[in-house]
Scaffold this motif. Sequence first.
Motif, short mmCIF file in Angstrom:
data_model
loop_
_atom_site.label_atom_id
_atom_site.label_comp_id
_atom_site.label_asym_id
_atom_site.label_seq_id
_atom_site.Cartn_x
_atom_site.Cartn_y
_atom_site.Cartn_z
N GLY A 19 30.13 83.09 -112.45
CA GLY A 19 29.46 83.84 -113.50
C GLY A 19 28.66 85.04 -113.09
O GLY A 19 27.98 85.65 -113.92
N VAL A 20 28.71 85.43 -111.83
CA VAL A 20 27.97 86.62 -111.37
C VAL A 20 28.78 87.86 -111.71
O VAL A 20 30.00 87.91 -111.45
CB VAL A 20 27.70 86.55 -109.85
CG1 VAL A 20 26.95 87.79 -109.39
CG2 VAL A 20 26.90 85.29 -109.51
N SER A 21 28.14 88.86 -112.27
CA SER A 21 28.84 90.07 -112.69
C SER A 21 29.17 90.95 -111.49
O SER A 21 28.51 90.91 -110.45
CB SER A 21 27.98 90.86 -113.67
OG SER A 21 26.83 91.39 -113.02
N GLN A 22 30.18 91.79 -111.67
CA GLN A 22 30.56 92.73 -110.62
C GLN A 22 29.44 93.73 -110.36
O GLN A 22 29.23 94.16 -109.22
CB GLN A 22 31.85 93.47 -110.97
CG GLN A 22 32.41 94.33 -109.85
CD GLN A 22 32.77 93.53 -108.61
OE1 GLN A 22 33.40 92.47 -108.71
NE2 GLN A 22 32.35 93.99 -107.44
N ALA A 23 28.71 94.07 -111.42
CA ALA A 23 27.61 95.03 -111.24
C ALA A 23 26.56 94.46 -110.30
O ALA A 23 26.03 95.18 -109.42
CB ALA A 23 26.98 95.34 -112.60
N THR A 24 26.24 93.19 -110.43
CA THR A 24 25.27 92.55 -109.53
C THR A 24 25.82 92.48 -108.12
O THR A 24 25.11 92.76 -107.14
CB THR A 24 24.93 91.14 -110.03
OG1 THR A 24 24.18 91.24 -111.25
CG2 THR A 24 24.09 90.37 -109.01
N ILE A 25 27.07 92.10 -107.98
CA ILE A 25 27.69 92.02 -106.65
C ILE A 25 27.64 93.38 -105.97
O ILE A 25 27.28 93.48 -104.78
CB ILE A 25 29.14 91.51 -106.77
CG1 ILE A 25 29.14 90.04 -107.22
CG2 ILE A 25 29.88 91.67 -105.44
CD1 ILE A 25 30.48 89.52 -107.65
N ASP A 26 27.97 94.45 -106.71
CA ASP A 26 27.93 95.79 -106.12
C ASP A 26 26.51 96.17 -105.72
O ASP A 26 26.28 96.75 -104.65
CB ASP A 26 28.48 96.81 -107.12
CG ASP A 26 29.98 96.66 -107.35
OD1 ASP A 26 30.65 96.02 -106.51
OD2 ASP A 26 30.48 97.19 -108.36
N ARG A 27 25.54 95.83 -106.58
CA ARG A 27 24.15 96.18 -106.30
C ARG A 27 23.65 95.52 -105.02
O ARG A 27 22.88 96.09 -104.25
CB ARG A 27 23.27 95.76 -107.48
CG ARG A 27 21.85 96.31 -107.44
CD ARG A 27 21.06 95.84 -108.65
NE ARG A 27 21.86 95.97 -109.86
CZ ARG A 27 21.86 95.07 -110.85
NH1 ARG A 27 21.11 93.99 -110.77
NH2 ARG A 27 22.60 95.27 -111.91
N VAL A 28 24.10 94.30 -104.78
CA VAL A 28 23.61 93.55 -103.62
C VAL A 28 24.44 93.80 -102.37
O VAL A 28 23.90 93.92 -101.27
CB VAL A 28 23.60 92.03 -103.95
CG1 VAL A 28 23.19 91.22 -102.72
CG2 VAL A 28 22.64 91.74 -105.09
N PHE A 29 25.75 93.88 -102.51
CA PHE A 29 26.63 93.94 -101.33
C PHE A 29 26.92 95.35 -100.83
O PHE A 29 27.30 95.52 -99.67
CB PHE A 29 27.96 93.24 -101.65
CG PHE A 29 27.91 91.74 -101.56
CD1 PHE A 29 26.73 91.08 -101.21
CD2 PHE A 29 29.03 90.97 -101.84
CE1 PHE A 29 26.68 89.69 -101.13
CE2 PHE A 29 28.99 89.58 -101.76
CZ PHE A 29 27.82 88.95 -101.40
N ASN A 30 26.78 96.36 -101.67
CA ASN A 30 27.13 97.71 -101.23
C ASN A 30 26.30 98.14 -100.02
O ASN A 30 25.07 98.07 -100.03
CB ASN A 30 26.92 98.72 -102.37
CG ASN A 30 28.08 98.72 -103.35
OD1 ASN A 30 29.08 98.04 -103.13
ND2 ASN A 30 27.96 99.49 -104.43
N GLY A 31 26.99 98.57 -98.98
CA GLY A 31 26.33 99.05 -97.77
C GLY A 31 25.85 97.96 -96.84
O GLY A 31 25.22 98.25 -95.80
N LEU A 32 26.13 96.70 -97.16
CA LEU A 32 25.65 95.59 -96.33
C LEU A 32 26.41 95.54 -95.01
O LEU A 32 27.64 95.68 -94.97
CB LEU A 32 25.86 94.27 -97.09
CG LEU A 32 24.74 93.22 -97.00
CD1 LEU A 32 23.41 93.80 -97.45
CD2 LEU A 32 25.12 92.02 -97.86
N THR A 33 25.68 95.34 -93.93
CA THR A 33 26.27 95.20 -92.59
C THR A 33 25.67 93.98 -91.91
O THR A 33 24.60 93.51 -92.29
CB THR A 33 25.98 96.44 -91.72
OG1 THR A 33 24.54 96.60 -91.62
CG2 THR A 33 26.61 97.71 -92.29
#
Length: 344
Positions: A45-59
Amino acid sequence: MIKRPLRRIAAFAAALLLTTAPASAQQQSFSSYLDDVAEKARDEGVSQATIDRVFNGLTPNNRVLELDRDQLGSSGLSTSSSGFPSMAGYIARHNTASRINGGHRALSRLGPIAGQIERQYGVPAEIVVAIWGHETAYGQVMGGFDLPRSLATLAWDGRRRELFERELIDVLKMVEQGVPRSRLEGSWAGAFGNGQFLPSVYLRLAVDGDGDGQADVWNSTADSMHSIANYFRDAGWRTGEPWAVRAYVPNSADRSGIENEVVSPVCPRVHVRHSRWMTVREWRERGITPRGAISDDTMASLFEPDGPAAPGYLLTQNYRVILEYNCSNYYAMSVGLLADEIAR
């Protein structure tokens, strides 16, 4: 809770490679692994918008992996006659005069919150404050690691993937529920806030104690104290029962048959050091006398952390509740003893 000799050089050399390859046998790239986690999160149930907000640029964070390896060593404490590291030494290092005095000040600052949590959850305020003191020095040291990055690194590494992947998905759910991405800072191992909760614990037990619509365990003292107390109530805290009492154990005490023959399914190395459970009345009949207020009908286990010649304790079910927070006799004893000092 640390061994370092020659392994340290090898660990450091290996860490240099971890940006591109995990420490476990699997060779999946970090970005590919995050894609897999994102798919599982969407299914929950997690939205793609939330996933992008958290995961973008993660290393990956190599420092997190280094700390994870480094924690597997010794405590640096001397060994007592019990054959285990000295409890007295641990207590002396952790329950300092500064921490005790800080606890008195913290309890005083709580004001009406102390009474609220005792009435609502049945947990003594000094126990909650002692947890606060041990976990974050009363809010002074909450950690500065980015939580999603730490959890993603530990999950990708694979040594404890089942644990950390679950926490990574749960931190996404926290953002989905309105926790600001910028607030997600904590320890290298994924715990955060005044009480050092993991995301799964936050989702289940965090409380909005000040009524502002948020369970802000980073900045709100009321939310933090209510949340810790809620954790203890959920773990089975028994109102009105001490966590333990000091016990006088003379040489003449009857120790026959007190060994604990039950193997605990959780943290067996911790529980194996405790005797079998008997009523306080039965302990008295064996010549072992409690040095504090406790009902004769209370079930208790004898614990002599530094051996028979050192202080002994009759532990209650509430001691086991403290162990739920951190499964270590050293931690649980230091929290209980700190709470006793704070209450004085």
